[in-house]
Motif scaffolding. Structure first.
Motif, PDB file in Angstrom:
ATOM      1  N   ARG A  18      41.283  39.296  52.582  1.00 45.27           N
ATOM      2  CA  ARG A  18      39.986  38.705  52.241  1.00 45.27           C
ATOM      3  C   ARG A  18      38.833  39.595  52.684  1.00 45.27           C
ATOM      4  O   ARG A  18      37.783  39.633  52.034  1.00 45.27           O
ATOM      5  CB  ARG A  18      39.860  37.328  52.904  1.00 45.27           C
ATOM      6  CG  ARG A  18      40.896  36.316  52.442  1.00 45.27           C
ATOM      7  CD  ARG A  18      40.539  35.722  51.114  1.00 45.27           C
ATOM      8  NE  ARG A  18      41.543  34.764  50.665  1.00 45.27           N
ATOM      9  CZ  ARG A  18      41.414  34.013  49.594  1.00 45.27           C
ATOM     10  NH1 ARG A  18      40.334  34.102  48.855  1.00 45.27           N
ATOM     11  NH2 ARG A  18      42.376  33.178  49.238  1.00 45.27           N
TER      12      ARG A  18
ATOM     13  N   PHE B 162      35.948  40.696  50.291  1.00 44.78           N
ATOM     14  CA  PHE B 162      34.558  40.386  50.620  1.00 44.78           C
ATOM     15  C   PHE B 162      33.729  41.662  50.746  1.00 44.78           C
ATOM     16  O   PHE B 162      32.560  41.699  50.343  1.00 44.78           O
ATOM     17  CB  PHE B 162      34.508  39.590  51.917  1.00 44.78           C
ATOM     18  CG  PHE B 162      33.121  39.180  52.328  1.00 44.78           C
ATOM     19  CD1 PHE B 162      32.390  38.298  51.555  1.00 44.78           C
ATOM     20  CD2 PHE B 162      32.543  39.686  53.478  1.00 44.78           C
ATOM     21  CE1 PHE B 162      31.113  37.922  51.925  1.00 44.78           C
ATOM     22  CE2 PHE B 162      31.268  39.319  53.848  1.00 44.78           C
ATOM     23  CZ  PHE B 162      30.542  38.432  53.069  1.00 44.78           C
TER      24      PHE B 162
ATOM     25  N   ASN C  53      43.224  43.564  46.781  1.00 39.18           N
ATOM     26  CA  ASN C  53      41.829  43.692  47.201  1.00 39.18           C
ATOM     27  C   ASN C  53      41.499  45.100  47.682  1.00 39.18           C
ATOM     28  O   ASN C  53      40.394  45.601  47.439  1.00 39.18           O
ATOM     29  CB  ASN C  53      41.513  42.678  48.298  1.00 39.18           C
ATOM     30  CG  ASN C  53      41.314  41.275  47.744  1.00 39.18           C
ATOM     31  OD1 ASN C  53      40.865  41.109  46.620  1.00 39.18           O
ATOM     32  ND2 ASN C  53      41.663  40.268  48.515  1.00 39.18           N
TER      33      ASN C  53
ATOM     34  N   LYS D 199      30.378  33.143  48.411  1.00 35.24           N
ATOM     35  CA  LYS D 199      31.461  34.002  48.885  1.00 35.24           C
ATOM     36  C   LYS D 199      31.483  34.070  50.408  1.00 35.24           C
ATOM     37  O   LYS D 199      32.561  34.084  51.023  1.00 35.24           O
ATOM     38  CB  LYS D 199      31.295  35.403  48.295  1.00 35.24           C
ATOM     39  CG  LYS D 199      31.505  35.475  46.791  1.00 35.24           C
ATOM     40  CD  LYS D 199      32.927  35.160  46.396  1.00 35.24           C
ATOM     41  CE  LYS D 199      33.126  35.100  44.887  1.00 35.24           C
ATOM     42  NZ  LYS D 199      32.819  36.359  44.202  1.00 35.24           N
TER      43      LYS D 199
ATOM     44  N   GLN E 235      32.916  30.848  51.663  1.00 33.69           N
ATOM     45  CA  GLN E 235      34.324  30.714  51.306  1.00 33.69           C
ATOM     46  C   GLN E 235      35.206  31.691  52.059  1.00 33.69           C
ATOM     47  O   GLN E 235      36.404  31.431  52.238  1.00 33.69           O
ATOM     48  CB  GLN E 235      34.517  30.929  49.798  1.00 33.69           C
ATOM     49  CG  GLN E 235      33.989  29.802  48.941  1.00 33.69           C
ATOM     50  CD  GLN E 235      34.165  30.076  47.464  1.00 33.69           C
ATOM     51  OE1 GLN E 235      34.457  31.200  47.048  1.00 33.69           O
ATOM     52  NE2 GLN E 235      33.974  29.054  46.641  1.00 33.69           N
ATOM     53  N   PHE E 236      34.629  32.793  52.504  1.00 29.16           N
ATOM     54  CA  PHE E 236      35.431  33.839  53.137  1.00 29.16           C
ATOM     55  C   PHE E 236      36.228  33.342  54.335  1.00 29.16           C
ATOM     56  O   PHE E 236      37.458  33.460  54.362  1.00 29.16           O
ATOM     57  CB  PHE E 236      34.512  35.008  53.524  1.00 29.16           C
ATOM     58  CG  PHE E 236      35.198  36.107  54.285  1.00 29.16           C
ATOM     59  CD1 PHE E 236      36.277  36.779  53.719  1.00 29.16           C
ATOM     60  CD2 PHE E 236      34.775  36.467  55.544  1.00 29.16           C
ATOM     61  CE1 PHE E 236      36.918  37.793  54.422  1.00 29.16           C
ATOM     62  CE2 PHE E 236      35.401  37.464  56.251  1.00 29.16           C
ATOM     63  CZ  PHE E 236      36.477  38.143  55.682  1.00 29.16           C
TER      64      PHE E 236
END
Length: 504
Positions: free
Chosen positions: A19, A23, A161, A261, A264-265
């Motif tokens: 993540r 991000f 990612n 974002k 939510q991260f």
């Protein structure tokens, strides 16, 4: 429970890294393009492919896991038939969205014209094919998870990612924003081929196509379609946000996106770690009709989720501006952009627990074979409560109305899910554990008071030092509170650590 905590911890570490890279990609877009139309084009182009990936991939994978422990057919044949169903379905859907790109983009992103629209369309054409590989990758992760190989499936997201980040940013320095479209496609390919290599030794795994005309595929669609509707309804938060922000200006699109974002991260890391491990265990216990174990998983999972998410949510609420300044304020992002985003992040931070808990509680409905009730509740809250709040507030509060719509509807959805689960399936959130519930409530009130005091009276001009000092004070305070209230989860972790140290 100790085993769950151990696996959750390992998966959480991998998810944190995964993540973080995802991000970081968003952050770099902010550094490169600020809150301009260039940033908005990248964000908007990825909206539909990402929506399809999350909705379709999540639905098929959840349905596959739900049926895996119940099917009476050969598991090899079940996997082959499911692979055929998914690859044919997602290929047709992706092709239709590519063929009808112009009417879809013109309708949804009405404000985009001229050069901006052409850029948006080019990015969309690059990103849309990645949906096929992303959906298949989600299912392959499900194959690994159902066999207890959580680390490998989590690591695949890290691969995605990281490759998406490196390729996109590198190409953007050479060919501009279109590099993010190319990066999306190549990043998805990296994850897909990593998982293909990873499942080669999985039990019953086969990539041979097989006619999907068996009863287990009818059951797959029966379970998956309501989940798709529910997932689509839940993901409509993002589509609704894009729809309303595109009525405002480019800064609203990017500010709402980054605030979403950022909120939510942390909750996505923690929620994914808990849900990834517990859902296959839940599905297995349901298949064994072990009601006591299901009830225990329900309470323990929610308690663990709350312990992890609540302090982060409170910290973001009171420290939104310093966090944004550290993360974004450089290059094309200035103090004006921070001022636009700060109140949005403050409101969105209130959604952290509710969104995570909604996804977690919904899994218990799926395990019970009831995938329609969560759809109905999501429809009511997303299209009813959410849009109603936005419409009532948007005239006076602009983008802030979108944030409040998400908070109110997410909380309403959580209450509906919990109440119905208790009434229909006797999974009680509050029963004989009232004393434990009161401990959590008291812990929350005290922690909020401490964070408020720290945020009010501690101000350090050097922003990095300010965030580090306040974070460490609050972290230590929270750990002490957990110890003071003698919560089961902390006691189990301490016992595990003591056992490890004693062995050494």
């Amino acid at each position: 429970m100790n085993r769950i905590l151990k696996i959750v911890g390992a998966v959480a570490v991998i998810n944190i890294l995964a993540r973080l890279f995802g991000f970081l990609r968003e952050v770099i877009i902010g550094w490169q393009y600020g809150t301009t139309e260039l940033a908005a084009s990248i964000i908007n182009a990825y909206t539909i492919p990402n929506f399809l990936y999350l909705v379709i991939g999540g639905a098929f994978t959840t349905a596959f896991i739900s049926i895996y422990h119940k099917t009476s057919a050969s598991l090899t044949d079940y996997i082959r038939r499911t692979f055929t169903t998914i690859i044919v379905s997602i290929s047709i859907i992706s092709l239709l969205f590519i063929i009808f790109a112009n009417p879809i983009l013109h309708w949804y992103f009405q404000a985009a014209t001229g050069e901006e629209y052409e850029r948006l369309k080019s990015l969309y054409y690059w990103m849309m094919p990645s949906t096929i590989m992303l959906v298949l990758s989600t299912w392959l992760s499900g194959v690994l998870n159902v066999q207890g190989k959580f680390h490998l499936s989590s690591f695949s997201v890290l691969i995605y990612n990281l490759s998406f980040l490196i390729i996109s940013v590198g190409l953007s320095l050479v060919i501009g924003p279109i590099g993010y479209g190319v990066g999306a496609l190549l990043g998805a390919a990296c994850m897909f081929f990593f998982l293909v290599f990873g499942v080669r030794k999985a039990e019953h795994m086969s990539f041979k196509l097989m006619p999907p005309n068996a009863d287990d595929q009818k059951e797959l669609w029966k379970v998956a379609l309501p989940i798709m509707l529910g997932g689509a309804t839940a993901q409509m938060y993002i589509l609704i946000q894009r729809f309303f922000t595109n009525m405002l200006d480019a800064s609203a699109v990017t500010a709402v996106n980054y605030a979403t974002k950022m909120s939510q991260f942390p909750q996505a890391i923690l929620m994914t770690a808990v849900t990834t491990v517990i859902f296959p265990l839940l599905s297995k216990k349901e298949g064994e009709e072990d009601i006591a174990a299901v009830k225990a998983l329900y309470l323990r999972g929610l308690r663990l989720l709350y312990i992890l998410v609540m302090p982060v949510s409170v910290y973001f609420y009171f420290q939104a501006e310093p966090i944004i300044r550290i993360v974004f304020e450089r290059n094309q992002w200035d103090a004006t952009d921070t001022a636009v985003m700060t109140p949005l992040l403050t409101v969105f931070s209130l959604t952290m627990f509710f969104l995570a808990a909604n996804m977690y509680v919904t899994r218990f409905y799926y395990a019970k074979g009831n995938s329609m009730t969560p759809v109905i509740f999501s429809f009511i809250t997303v299209f009813g409560v959410n849009i109603a709040v936005i419409q009532l507030m948007i005239g006076q509060y602009a983008a802030h109305a979108i944030a409040w719509g998400t908070v109110v509807s997410a909380a309403a959805n959580f209450l509906l899910l919990v109440i119905w689960l208790q009434w229909k399936y006797k999974l009680k959130l509050i029963d004989k554990n009232m004393s434990q519930f009161m401990r959590f409530a008291t812990l929350t009130v005290i922690y909020i008071a401490i964070v408020w005091l720290v945020s009010t009276y501690i101000h350090i001009n050097f922003i990095w030092l300010h965030v580090i000092v306040t974070f460490m004070i609050l972290l230590i305070s929270y750990v002490l509170l957990l110890a003071l209230f003698r919560l089961q989860e902390l006691q189990q972790i301490i016992a595990k650590v003591k056992k490890k140290l004693f062995k050494k």
